[in-house]
Structure formats: C-alpha cells, structure tokens
Design a protein around this motif. Structure first.
Motif, PDB file in Angstrom:
ATOM      1  N   GLY A 179       0.817  -1.215   0.000  1.00 37.65           N
ATOM      2  CA  GLY A 179       0.000   0.000   0.000  1.00 37.65           C
ATOM      3  C   GLY A 179       0.846   1.259   0.000  1.00 37.65           C
ATOM      4  N   ILE A 180       1.863   1.274   0.867  1.00 33.16           N
ATOM      5  CA  ILE A 180       2.751   2.440   0.920  1.00 33.16           C
ATOM      6  C   ILE A 180       3.499   2.601  -0.411  1.00 33.16           C
ATOM      7  N   ALA A 181       3.960   1.485  -0.965  1.00 33.08           N
ATOM      8  CA  ALA A 181       4.707   1.534  -2.228  1.00 33.08           C
ATOM      9  C   ALA A 181       3.836   2.090  -3.357  1.00 33.08           C
ATOM     10  N   ILE A 182       2.582   1.627  -3.420  1.00 38.38           N
ATOM     11  CA  ILE A 182       1.683   2.114  -4.478  1.00 38.38           C
ATOM     12  C   ILE A 182       1.373   3.600  -4.261  1.00 38.38           C
ATOM     13  N   GLY A 183       1.093   3.964  -3.006  1.00 34.06           N
ATOM     14  CA  GLY A 183       0.742   5.354  -2.711  1.00 34.06           C
ATOM     15  C   GLY A 183       1.858   6.326  -3.051  1.00 34.06           C
ATOM     16  N   LEU A 184       3.070   6.028  -2.618  1.00 32.68           N
ATOM     17  CA  LEU A 184       4.186   6.929  -2.884  1.00 32.68           C
ATOM     18  C   LEU A 184       4.529   6.976  -4.379  1.00 32.68           C
ATOM     19  N   SER A 185       4.415   5.847  -5.046  1.00 37.14           N
ATOM     20  CA  SER A 185       4.725   5.812  -6.487  1.00 37.14           C
ATOM     21  C   SER A 185       3.696   6.622  -7.275  1.00 37.14           C
ATOM     22  N   MET A 186       2.428   6.516  -6.877  1.00 37.02           N
ATOM     23  CA  MET A 186       1.391   7.312  -7.542  1.00 37.02           C
ATOM     24  C   MET A 186       1.610   8.805  -7.289  1.00 37.02           C
ATOM     25  N   PHE A 187       2.126   9.099  -6.099  1.00 33.20           N
ATOM     26  CA  PHE A 187       2.434  10.489  -5.784  1.00 33.20           C
ATOM     27  C   PHE A 187       3.492  11.036  -6.743  1.00 33.20           C
ATOM     28  N   ILE A 188       4.540  10.249  -6.977  1.00 36.40           N
ATOM     29  CA  ILE A 188       5.590  10.671  -7.917  1.00 36.40           C
ATOM     30  C   ILE A 188       5.015  10.827  -9.321  1.00 36.40           C
ATOM     31  N   LEU A 189       4.149   9.873  -9.696  1.00 37.45           N
ATOM     32  CA  LEU A 189       3.603   9.868 -11.062  1.00 37.45           C
ATOM     33  C   LEU A 189       2.738  11.098 -11.338  1.00 37.45           C
ATOM     34  N   PHE A 190       1.919  11.478 -10.362  1.00 37.63           N
ATOM     35  CA  PHE A 190       0.943  12.534 -10.616  1.00 37.63           C
ATOM     36  C   PHE A 190       1.338  13.904 -10.048  1.00 37.63           C
ATOM     37  N   ALA A 191       2.263  13.918  -9.086  1.00 38.98           N
ATOM     38  CA  ALA A 191       2.637  15.202  -8.476  1.00 38.98           C
ATOM     39  C   ALA A 191       3.962  15.739  -9.016  1.00 38.98           C
ATOM     40  N   GLY A 192       4.564  14.988  -9.926  1.00 40.60           N
ATOM     41  CA  GLY A 192       5.868  15.399 -10.446  1.00 40.60           C
ATOM     42  C   GLY A 192       5.845  16.769 -11.091  1.00 40.60           C
ATOM     43  N   ASN A 193       4.793  17.047 -11.876  1.00 38.40           N
ATOM     44  CA  ASN A 193       4.718  18.339 -12.563  1.00 38.40           C
ATOM     45  C   ASN A 193       4.586  19.499 -11.578  1.00 38.40           C
ATOM     46  N   ILE A 194       3.872  19.259 -10.470  1.00 35.17           N
ATOM     47  CA  ILE A 194       3.707  20.318  -9.462  1.00 35.17           C
ATOM     48  C   ILE A 194       5.062  20.657  -8.835  1.00 35.17           C
ATOM     49  N   ALA A 207      18.041  22.577  -8.371  1.00 38.79           N
ATOM     50  CA  ALA A 207      16.820  21.816  -8.646  1.00 38.79           C
ATOM     51  C   ALA A 207      16.966  20.879  -9.844  1.00 38.79           C
ATOM     52  N   LYS A 208      17.978  21.114 -10.675  1.00 39.55           N
ATOM     53  CA  LYS A 208      18.118  20.242 -11.855  1.00 39.55           C
ATOM     54  C   LYS A 208      18.572  18.841 -11.493  1.00 39.55           C
ATOM     55  N   TYR A 209      18.915  18.637 -10.212  1.00 46.48           N
ATOM     56  CA  TYR A 209      19.307  17.295  -9.779  1.00 46.48           C
ATOM     57  C   TYR A 209      18.148  16.548  -9.117  1.00 46.48           C
ATOM     58  N   ILE A 210      16.979  17.181  -9.002  1.00 53.83           N
ATOM     59  CA  ILE A 210      15.809  16.541  -8.393  1.00 53.83           C
ATOM     60  C   ILE A 210      15.226  15.515  -9.364  1.00 53.83           C
ATOM     61  N   LEU A 211      14.755  14.425  -8.809  1.00 55.71           N
ATOM     62  CA  LEU A 211      14.202  13.350  -9.642  1.00 55.71           C
ATOM     63  C   LEU A 211      13.057  13.842 -10.523  1.00 55.71           C
ATOM     64  N   PHE A 212      12.098  14.557  -9.914  1.00 54.54           N
ATOM     65  CA  PHE A 212      10.912  14.980 -10.659  1.00 54.54           C
ATOM     66  C   PHE A 212      11.271  15.798 -11.898  1.00 54.54           C
ATOM     67  N   VAL A 213      12.244  16.662 -11.752  1.00 57.83           N
ATOM     68  CA  VAL A 213      12.602  17.588 -12.828  1.00 57.83           C
ATOM     69  C   VAL A 213      13.170  16.843 -14.045  1.00 57.83           C
ATOM     70  N   ASN A 214      13.792  15.698 -13.795  1.00 53.68           N
ATOM     71  CA  ASN A 214      14.444  14.976 -14.886  1.00 53.68           C
ATOM     72  C   ASN A 214      13.582  13.892 -15.523  1.00 53.68           C
ATOM     73  N   MET A 215      12.394  13.682 -14.943  1.00 55.86           N
ATOM     74  CA  MET A 215      11.508  12.705 -15.572  1.00 55.86           C
ATOM     75  C   MET A 215      10.832  13.355 -16.776  1.00 55.86           C
ATOM     76  N   ASP A 216      10.114  12.564 -17.548  1.00 50.22           N
ATOM     77  CA  ASP A 216       9.507  13.009 -18.793  1.00 50.22           C
ATOM     78  C   ASP A 216      10.584  13.497 -19.776  1.00 50.22           C
ATOM     79  N   LEU A 217      11.350  12.548 -20.277  1.00 50.80           N
ATOM     80  CA  LEU A 217      12.422  12.868 -21.221  1.00 50.80           C
ATOM     81  C   LEU A 217      11.886  13.350 -22.562  1.00 50.80           C
ATOM     82  N   SER A 218      10.576  13.219 -22.783  1.00 47.59           N
ATOM     83  CA  SER A 218      10.020  13.652 -24.073  1.00 47.59           C
ATOM     84  C   SER A 218      10.148  15.163 -24.266  1.00 47.59           C
ATOM     85  N   LYS A 219      10.439  15.898 -23.177  1.00 47.21           N
ATOM     86  CA  LYS A 219      10.591  17.353 -23.336  1.00 47.21           C
ATOM     87  C   LYS A 219      11.813  17.710 -24.192  1.00 47.21           C
TER      88      LYS A 219
END
Length: 261
Positions: A179-194, A207-219
């Motif tokens: 449950g914790i694994a799913i919850g935190l992973s969904m948080f990364i998936l949907f809150a990354g843009n925020i 901030a360029k070393y933060i995980l969220f900022v480097n996801m979505d390589l399609s940019k």
C-alpha cells in the motif's frame, strides 16, 4: 550453465506467481479494452474524416499511464506480498542467496512491464489502422517520420515507467507494505509536474538534480525548451543514478532483513 539454468528457474518461478493471479489478466484486459474503446470513441466522434492512423496512434499513447500504474502495483506487491503471506521464509531456505532472489523478482517485474507495453502497443496500433484510413497527417509535418516520433516517445515513457517501478520495488522492500509503495509511487507519477513548477531549475540551480525535474524525457524531443545546463544525456544520467540508488537501498535492506521472527 547449471548456475544460469537454476537462476532462470527462479525467474520463471516469479513469473508464474505473477501470471497465476487473476488480477494480472484483468490488468492486461483493461489495458487492451480501454485502448480499443478510446480508438472507437475517436471514430464515432467523426475522427475518421480528419485524423490519420498515425494521428490516432499518437493520441492514444496518453493511455500509457495505465501500464505504469499496473507495473507499479505488481512491483509494490512482489516483495511485500512474500512478507504479508508469510512465504518469505520458504523462499529464503531454498538454495538461492538473497541477491538472486531479489534480482529474480526485479527481472520478473521488468518482464511484466514489457509484456504489458507490448499488449498496449498492439491494441493501439490495431485499432488505429483498422478504423482510420486517412494517410495525410494533421499532426506530423510532411517529411517527418511518425513511426520514429511515436517509438521515441514510447521509449521515453517506458524509461519513466522503469524509474517509478524501481522506486515502488524499493519501497516494497524497505517497508514490506504494498500500500505504501503504491501510494508513494502514484504520488511521484501525478505530483511530479507540481514539484517541477515549485522547484524550477531556472530559479534554483540545484533543482536540476531533483528526480521529478528529470523525468519526462520527451521534453527534449524536437529541441524542446529546457533550462540551461539540462540535456537528454544529463537527465538520463541523473535518472540512472537515482535508479542505482533505489536498487542499492533495496539490496542492502533485503540482505539485512530478519525473517526469523
């Protein structure tokens, strides 16, 4: 060969655990069904006359988040489930060390994500080419290769999936809670843009070393507008370091985990 054969049996055993569960086939069914349904919906709304099969195929790829969610669910359960059901003791008394046990589970999760990705691609391609016959695209410029663009986009989406799935695998190993694994992973998936907006590399250089900022390589596709100092190679390297860190934490915790109690 004997050692490799033994390890492959271990991987096969983990795959059998995944595919013997009804929920796995429900995930495959939902992935194919929803993809086909959206393709039909595009057709019923008059898309046949204005959209080419390449246009529809590229639009249907927004549904790939389903594959990510389902891969996260399997990754969250594959280690935590052994503790929940009390089968971890039976697994560890067999003649395989903990490193091989953990590696076999990780490989089984990756194989599942690849299989689900294949089902998604087949369903999306089939419905796009069966229902839509217009050749000229309104999305892709003349001379561009839609196939190359779509496959490159899918590759970047799969890398995102892999990062989130390995994160879920680590949380599952550390906390023994799906449950914790799913919850935190969904948080990364949907809150990354925020988080990307809050901690923009244009305002904070660190901030360029933060995980969220480097996801979505399609940019980075088609020379996208990205902060100075960030490139595809840079973001790929940062993501690789995070994945390595997640795996090292998983391995250390799993090696030290006391299962005698």
């Amino acid at each position: 060969m004997g050692i490799l054969g033994s390890f492959l049996q271990l991987v096969q055993n983990e795959n059998m655990k995944i595919y013997r569960r009804l929920r796995t086939w429900i995930m495959f069914g939902l992935t194919a069904l929803l993809t086909v349904m959206f393709g039909v919906l595009f057709s019923l709304e008059g898309g046949k006359s204005v959209l080419s099969h390449w246009d529809v195929l590229s639009q249907l790829y927004f549904l790939y988040f389903l594959v990510t969610i389902f891969a996260v669910i399997v990754a969250a359960d594959i280690v935590a489930g052994e503790f929940t059901w009390g089968t971890i003791k039976l697994l560890l008394i067999r003649p395989w060390n903990r490193t091989k046990v953990l590696l076999s589970k990780l490989i089984a999760v990756i194989l599942f994500s690849l299989a689900l990705t294949a089902v998604f691609m087949i369903a999306a391609t089939a419905i796009s080419f069966l229902l839509f016959h217009k050749d000229s695209s309104d999305i892709f410029a003349q001379g561009d290769s839609p196939l190359r663009y779509i496959m490159e986009s899918l590759l970047y989406k799969y890398i995102d999936l892999l990062v989130i799935t390995v994160f879920s695998f680590m949380i599952s190993t550390v906390f023994r809670s799906g449950g914790i694994a799913i919850g935190l992973s969904m948080f990364i998936l949907f809150a990354g843009n925020i988080f990307t907006m809050l901690f923009s590399p244009e305002r904070y250089s660190w901030a360029k070393y933060i995980l969220f900022v480097n996801m979505d390589l399609s940019k980075y596709m088609n020379g996208g507008n990205v902060p100075e100092g960030m490139t595809l190679a840079f973001s790929s390297s940062v993501l690789a370091i995070y994945v390595a860190l997640f795996l090292i934490i998983s391995w250390i915790v799993f090696q030290k985990r006391d299962v005698a109690a």
